[in-house]
Design a protein around this motif. Structure first.
Motif, PDB file in Angstrom:
ATOM      1  N   HIS A 196      20.218  29.875  14.534  1.00  0.00           N
ATOM      2  CA  HIS A 196      19.650  30.668  15.712  1.00  0.00           C
ATOM      3  C   HIS A 196      19.907  32.144  15.522  1.00  0.00           C
ATOM      4  CE1 HIS A 196      19.262  26.840  18.073  1.00  0.00           C
ATOM      5  NE2 HIS A 196      20.434  26.618  17.963  1.00  0.00           N
ATOM      6  N   PHE A 235      30.599  30.515  15.321  1.00  0.00           N
ATOM      7  CA  PHE A 235      30.543  31.842  14.032  1.00  0.00           C
ATOM      8  C   PHE A 235      31.783  31.428  13.411  1.00  0.00           C
ATOM      9  CE2 PHE A 235      27.699  33.213  17.194  1.00  0.00           C
ATOM     10  CZ  PHE A 235      26.783  34.032  16.558  1.00  0.00           C
ATOM     11  N   PHE A 267      21.146  35.840  16.880  1.00  0.00           N
ATOM     12  CA  PHE A 267      22.019  36.400  17.887  1.00  0.00           C
ATOM     13  C   PHE A 267      22.002  37.759  17.942  1.00  0.00           C
ATOM     14  CE2 PHE A 267      25.469  38.215  15.133  1.00  0.00           C
ATOM     15  CZ  PHE A 267      24.945  37.410  13.936  1.00  0.00           C
ATOM     16  N   PRO A 275      26.972  33.252  11.345  1.00  0.00           N
ATOM     17  CA  PRO A 275      26.547  32.199  11.958  1.00  0.00           C
ATOM     18  C   PRO A 275      26.577  30.743  11.503  1.00  0.00           C
ATOM     19  CG  PRO A 275      24.729  33.308  11.323  1.00  0.00           C
ATOM     20  CD  PRO A 275      25.670  34.129  10.892  1.00  0.00           C
ATOM     21  N   PRO A 311      26.655  31.390  25.229  1.00  0.00           N
ATOM     22  CA  PRO A 311      25.412  31.948  25.017  1.00  0.00           C
ATOM     23  C   PRO A 311      25.322  32.969  26.186  1.00  0.00           C
ATOM     24  CG  PRO A 311      25.318  29.450  24.818  1.00  0.00           C
ATOM     25  CD  PRO A 311      26.440  29.790  25.289  1.00  0.00           C
ATOM     26  N   GLY A 363      27.338  28.769  20.397  1.00  0.00           N
ATOM     27  CA  GLY A 363      27.737  29.902  19.855  1.00  0.00           C
ATOM     28  C   GLY A 363      28.681  29.902  18.774  1.00  0.00           C
ATOM     29  N   PRO A 400      25.907  35.414  21.278  1.00  0.00           N
ATOM     30  CA  PRO A 400      24.757  34.462  20.794  1.00  0.00           C
ATOM     31  C   PRO A 400      23.687  34.216  21.648  1.00  0.00           C
ATOM     32  CG  PRO A 400      26.642  33.024  21.285  1.00  0.00           C
ATOM     33  CD  PRO A 400      27.191  34.825  21.809  1.00  0.00           C
TER      34      PRO A 400
END
Lengths: 158, 158
Positions: free
Chosen positions: B87, B132, B89, B83, B61, B130, B125
């Motif tokens: 959250h 994906f 990004f 993602p 992150p 983070g 992210p």
């Protein structure tokens, strides 16, 4: 009653059906060491007349115990379900319509790729929003077979 | 200083660079009405010598303000970032190395597909994990160009 107890999703248990897509195992470090690339984790197969596409699915959340009497398969292509949340979801698969279905629960950081032709239940998130990226076959020829069980199966809480 | 104010990610603003992958717009109802399929949302292109693959990325992150001096592009293939969390990004793109980069913030329920050849920043992210799913080109020929700016760009908080 036809009862199924779900088990944790592992690559070993899921091997007959598809790939588990997560961050276990080997990776390459990219972006100056700030990102792990777990490379090319899915056995994709879109048949002779298809191509890959990305669609977004939003499915209504279900609850356990979960009752179902339908499975389906896509004879012409693999289908990957990539959650867009950190919520576990329920995966139902079967080696054939005659076999007892099996149920798996993801750990919240796993996607799956169903191999071409794998019998499976419909997408069953257990929490809202039931949001997934889906990588499957885009094509103009039929790609869905359904099987309706004569009795209802129930997936229990784990 | 070279400052960039990020804007919300919308299909209109992102059109020169790629697709926004979300649940806006038309869909088909599948699975007996329990699932919306937003069909084939990405313009995928893996070039003459590539194929589609699914990889899982885990990136560290970052925080805003975020400083960068590197952009890259993949001349042989599109690249989708999906993602696996809710959250937002940060997405950095540029029409060329000579242009001022642009920054977008996703809303937590959006993926992106960068068109083949789009200049972009590395995966950024803003929250852990983070995580994906990435749909990009698998191939054996070179597919990365990098551009290092002579000065540092800073993406501000929105």
């Amino acid at each position: 009653m036809h009862l199924i107890r779900p088990e944790p999703l592992t690559p070993e248990a899921f091997a007959p059906f598809g790939d588990v897509l997560d961050t276990t195992g080997a990776f390459r470090l990219i972006n100056e060491g700030l990102c792990q690339r777990h490379h090319d984790r899915a056995r994709l197969d879109f048949g002779p007349d298809g191509r890959a596409g990305i669609s977004i699915f939003q499915a209504q959340p279900r609850a356990l115990p979960y009752r179902f009497d339908l499975i389906e398969r896509h004879p012409e292509g693999s289908q990957a379900f990539l959650p867009m949340t950190e919520h576990p979801f329920l995966v139902i698969v079967a080696t054939s319509p005659e076999a007892t279905p099996q149920a798996f629960l993801t750990n919240g950081a796993q996607g799956i790729n169903l191999y071409r032709g794998t019998w499976h239940g419909v997408l069953t998130p257990l929490h809202a929003p039931g949001l997934f990226s889906v990588v499957d076959r885009i094509g103009s020829t039929p790609n869905l077979e359904e099987h309706r069980f004569t009795e209802v199966w129930t997936v229990l809480a784990p």
